[in-house]
Scaffold this motif. Structure first.
Motif, PDB file in Angstrom:
ATOM      1  N   ALA A 428     -16.057  29.614  18.805  1.00 19.93           N
ATOM      2  CA  ALA A 428     -15.075  29.198  17.803  1.00 19.93           C
ATOM      3  C   ALA A 428     -13.761  28.789  18.454  1.00 19.93           C
ATOM      4  CB  ALA A 428     -14.836  30.336  16.808  1.00 19.93           C
ATOM      5  N   ALA A 429     -13.302  29.587  19.426  1.00 24.74           N
ATOM      6  CA  ALA A 429     -12.055  29.241  20.120  1.00 24.74           C
ATOM      7  C   ALA A 429     -12.213  27.937  20.887  1.00 24.74           C
ATOM      8  CB  ALA A 429     -11.659  30.374  21.070  1.00 24.74           C
ATOM      9  N   GLY A 430     -13.394  27.748  21.501  1.00 25.05           N
ATOM     10  CA  GLY A 430     -13.634  26.512  22.235  1.00 25.05           C
ATOM     11  C   GLY A 430     -13.695  25.302  21.328  1.00 25.05           C
ATOM     12  N   ALA A 431     -14.364  25.440  20.182  1.00 23.55           N
ATOM     13  CA  ALA A 431     -14.444  24.319  19.234  1.00 23.55           C
ATOM     14  C   ALA A 431     -13.068  23.987  18.674  1.00 23.55           C
ATOM     15  CB  ALA A 431     -15.417  24.671  18.107  1.00 23.55           C
ATOM     16  N   GLY A 432     -12.298  25.021  18.317  1.00 18.90           N
ATOM     17  CA  GLY A 432     -10.944  24.782  17.823  1.00 18.90           C
ATOM     18  C   GLY A 432     -10.077  24.114  18.874  1.00 18.90           C
ATOM     19  N   GLY A 433     -10.182  24.595  20.111  1.00 15.57           N
ATOM     20  CA  GLY A 433      -9.411  23.991  21.195  1.00 15.57           C
ATOM     21  C   GLY A 433      -9.813  22.560  21.461  1.00 15.57           C
ATOM     22  N   ALA A 434     -11.119  22.264  21.340  1.00 17.34           N
ATOM     23  CA  ALA A 434     -11.586  20.888  21.546  1.00 17.34           C
ATOM     24  C   ALA A 434     -11.018  19.950  20.490  1.00 17.34           C
ATOM     25  CB  ALA A 434     -13.116  20.856  21.513  1.00 17.34           C
ATOM     26  N   LEU A 435     -10.974  20.407  19.245  1.00 18.72           N
ATOM     27  CA  LEU A 435     -10.408  19.580  18.177  1.00 18.72           C
ATOM     28  C   LEU A 435      -8.915  19.355  18.382  1.00 18.72           C
ATOM     29  CD1 LEU A 435     -12.309  21.147  15.160  1.00 18.72           C
ATOM     30  CD2 LEU A 435     -12.529  18.795  15.970  1.00 18.72           C
ATOM     31  N   ILE A 436      -8.204  20.392  18.812  1.00 16.35           N
ATOM     32  CA  ILE A 436      -6.773  20.259  19.074  1.00 16.35           C
ATOM     33  C   ILE A 436      -6.525  19.272  20.211  1.00 16.35           C
ATOM     34  CG2 ILE A 436      -4.739  21.516  19.907  1.00 16.35           C
ATOM     35  CD1 ILE A 436      -5.894  23.976  18.413  1.00 16.35           C
TER      36      ILE A 436
END
Length: 471
Positions: A428-436
């Protein structure tokens, strides 16, 4: 409430090392208790504080593109670090395992505090995770092997209390330190306390005890999961990096990482996990999806409040402190409900808790993105974390009962509970960071990130319907 708060509500991520005898001494050196609690306080404070100061780190090091990796690197390396330290302690004793974990954790703090750029900071977080994974195992292994039966419950309660204090104060203290001095002081400031606590904890563990063979069942299980744990960490990292890259290699890493996660999961989790088969697999799926939703949101919530609503780190830290307090309140409420209505109501409490998480995250999202007044985010986070405390712990009790029914050992289940949480929060943190990193403008990126974690909450509620109480 980062992922490592699992240590407060669930067993350690690996089995108690079989190299430590089950016979315990009748007296425990006071220094061991003091040192153990100091170590727990340090790890807990670091875990609670980092999410608060990450926006300042990303701004200072100009590393917004790697924002998600600051959390994911820590989580994925902690998964492998826990298994490796369990095996090391199994072979060489708890004193050696504790010493190595403390040194590695301190090295990670130093690297992060001195980082000249964001890649170096991510490296520091990765090293911290290796040490923190082993330190997460330490309290339970030490209490089991060195404390008499009549003292164990009291010491476990003390360990839980040691997590409560940083949950309430860690984000706020970290933000004040970052505002008054520097975010680097949050990492450096822990080193003197670690130097003080380490000898108090390690030296009593060097006391000779009757030797026991290191070829017991716990040792065999640790050895069996060591390489799958490493494979899961690497595959998850590849998947996260693939999501972040907008090129051909990104697509390749996504497929390779997803395949690796599916393959290695077969060795670490029960069959039917990804299909949410009734019983223990569904319970583990609910735990993972709930962690994906709430703790995944926690990883980028301070940045969203800072960038979109103009909050200072101190104000954002206050919101995270509210979350820590209300999660604890929900856990206490769950215990009272369990006592009053009995274990047959656990599935209903899980379903109600997951519905509350969905509602709370929706309100939080609207408050952060500007669809509702800012105070709505505070109310929503209160509701989400309170509901998480009720539903999460009820689900853990359901999992323990399912493990007994299916003939699973407590040690094996403890690893599964911790590992599914770490895996899903890292993703989840990785996906959120990728979107950011990839989406523009930032308001759109955060809207998509909230949508991703909200989908996890909705799925958790759907899967919770598959939990059925045993008659």
């Amino acid at each position: 409430m980062p992922a490592v708060r699992a240590a407060r509500s669930s067993p350690p991520p690996t089995l108690t090392p079989s190299g430590e005898p089950t016979t315990v001494t009748n007296t425990v050196p006071p220094t061991l208790s003091a040192g153990l609690l100091l170590v727990v306080l340090i790890v807990a404070f670091e875990a609670m504080a980092v999410s608060t100061v990450l926006p300042r780190v990303a701004d200072d090091l100009q590393g917004l593109a790697l924002y998600g990796w600051a959390s994911s690197a820590f989580l994925l390396s902690s998964l492998f670090g826990a298994v490796f330290t369990g095996l090391l302690s199994d072979r060489r004793g708890l004193a050696v395992g504790a010493s190595v974990s403390l040194v590695v954790f301190a090295l990670g703090l130093l690297i992060a505090g001195l980082a000249p750029n964001m890649p170096a900071f991510v490296l520091g977080r990765l090293v911290q995770g290796l040490g923190a994974g082993g330190l997460g195992l330490l309290p339970f292994a030490v209490i089991t092997s060195r404390y008499p039966e009549q003292a164990r419950a009291r010491m476990l309660a003390a360990v839980s209390s040691a997590w409560l204090i940083p949950a309430l104060t860690g984000p706020l203290i970290a933000s004040l330190i970052a505002d008054a001095w520097s975010w680097r002081a949050v990492f450096w400031g822990l080193l003197p306390v670690l130097v003080l606590g380490a000898p108090l904890c390690v030296l009593p563990l060097r006391q000779s005890l009757p030797e026991q063979s290191a070829t017991g069942s716990a040792s065999l299980i640790s050895r069996r999961v060591l390489w799958p744990a490493l494979g899961l960490s690497v595959a998850s990292g590849a998947l996260i990096e693939g999501l972040r890259r907008p090129d051909f290699w990104g697509v390749t890493l996504i497929f390779a990482g997803a395949g690796g996660v599916a393959l290695t999961s077969r060795f670490l989790f029960p069959a039917g996990l990804w299909r949410a088969r009734r019983g223990l697999p569904a319970s583990l799926a609910v735990r993972g999806l709930a962690a994906f939703a709430l703790l995944g949101t926690n990883s980028f919530l301070p940045l969203a409040l800072h960038e979109l609503r103009g909050l200072t780190l101190t104000q954002a830290g206050g919101l995270l402190s509210i979350g820590g307090a209300t999660w604890t309140l929900g856990s206490w409420a769950q215990a009272r409900l369990e006592q009053r209505f009995g274990p047959q109501t656990r599935p209903a409490r899980v379903r109600a808790g997951m519905l509350g998480v969905v509602a709370g995250l929706l309100l939080t999202t609207a408050g952060v993105l500007g669809g509702l007044p800012l105070w709505s985010a505070y109310v929503g986070w209160f509701v989400a974390c309170l509901s998480m405390g009720i539903g999460y712990n009820s689900n853990s009790l359901f999992a323990l009962a399912s493990a007994d029914t299916e003939g699973k050992g407590t040690g094996e289940l403890s690893g599964q509970l911790a590992n599914i949480e770490v895996l899903m929060v890292a993703l989840a943190a990785g996906a959120g960071g990728a979107l950011i990193a990839r989406a523009a403008p930032l308001s759109t990126a955060f809207a998509l990130a909230f949508a991703v974690t909200l989908s996890g909450a909705v799925l958790a509620r759907v899967v919770a319907a598959r939990l059925v109480a045993k008659n």
